[in-house]
Design an enzyme around this catalytic site. Sequence first.
Site, short mmCIF file in Angstrom:
data_model
loop_
_atom_site.label_atom_id
_atom_site.label_comp_id
_atom_site.label_asym_id
_atom_site.label_seq_id
_atom_site.Cartn_x
_atom_site.Cartn_y
_atom_site.Cartn_z
CG ASP A 1 -2.12 0.80 1.22
OD1 ASP A 1 -2.36 1.66 0.22
OD2 ASP A 1 -2.46 1.28 2.25
N GLY A 2 0.36 2.23 -0.64
CA GLY A 2 1.10 3.63 -0.57
C GLY A 2 1.71 4.23 -2.03
CD1 TRP B 1 7.42 6.69 -2.46
CD2 TRP B 1 7.09 6.88 -4.69
NE1 TRP B 1 8.59 6.85 -3.01
CE2 TRP B 1 8.54 6.87 -4.68
CE3 TRP B 1 6.50 7.23 -6.04
CZ2 TRP B 1 9.44 6.83 -5.54
CZ3 TRP B 1 7.65 7.36 -7.04
CH2 TRP B 1 8.73 7.32 -6.48
CG ASN C 1 -7.40 -2.74 -6.33
OD1 ASN C 1 -6.41 -3.68 -6.29
ND2 ASN C 1 -7.68 -1.88 -5.47
NE ARG D 1 -8.30 -0.01 5.00
CZ ARG D 1 -7.75 1.22 4.88
NH1 ARG D 1 -7.64 1.94 6.11
NH2 ARG D 1 -7.57 2.00 3.78
CG LEU D 2 -6.30 -7.86 8.52
CD1 LEU D 2 -6.79 -9.46 8.71
CD2 LEU D 2 -4.72 -8.03 7.97
CD GLU E 1 2.99 -12.82 16.03
OE1 GLU E 1 3.13 -11.68 16.21
OE2 GLU E 1 2.46 -13.72 16.43
#
Length: 251
Positions: free
Chosen positions: A31-32, A36, A79, A205-206, A218
């Site tokens: 994500d991001g 960016w 998406n 969040r997932l 984890e």
Amino acid sequence: MNSVPASAAPRPENGGAEGGNIPRHVAIIMDGNGRWAKARGLPRVAGHKQGAEAARKVLRAAGTAGVECLTLYAFSSENWRRPQDEINDLMGLLSLYISRELDALHAEGVRIKIIGDHSAFKSDVARLIDKAVDKTASNQRMTLAVALNYGAQREIVHAVRSLARKVEAGQLSPDTIGEAEIEAELDTRDLPPLDLLIRTSGEHRLSNFLLWQSAYSELLFTDTLWPDFDGDAFRAALAAYGARERRFGGR
């Protein structure tokens, strides 16, 4: 489930998780890319291009560390709501990445697996993906699982429907359905259990990703935007994982 910068954990000398505790299966919500690009005054596609480069670096780091399977959330079933131009850019980058990297991945013993339903993509893209899967099917050094048109809730629905059809056909008793039977119907049925799930960009969040599989994995959240998440960041995540004590509800 604590949020830590990707650079917060100490970097082990051997390049893997601290104490040699290497997760067999790592999944990443990449994500991001858009943020960016926006921060640099660039179009979103520039972020996606840099994100593809980050994926290449992380895959190499995972293979060197001894990770058996790396699963990347590349295109979710949600998406499709994005602008068509951006979807086209993503499909173009996916095709370019496969065309450019397939021979190298095959030579390095990487098996490519798809989770989700990539048949919804344009026929030329779907065929290229099928070619990559077929070419690398016998490789055993490492698995790169790519989530394409994937949604965990839909995956679970499909699993339940498959089991229901078996019950209806008299092939299965409802009383015999347990966790193993459900897992055998999931897209990830031939992958190791998920040990570590990473999400970049500061979101916690997932996002409908590997909901069943992450029950005891984890979770690590980092503020680093995906295009900036490189081999060092991945090794730091492995070190953070290695420093944790996994209890699986036992105590």
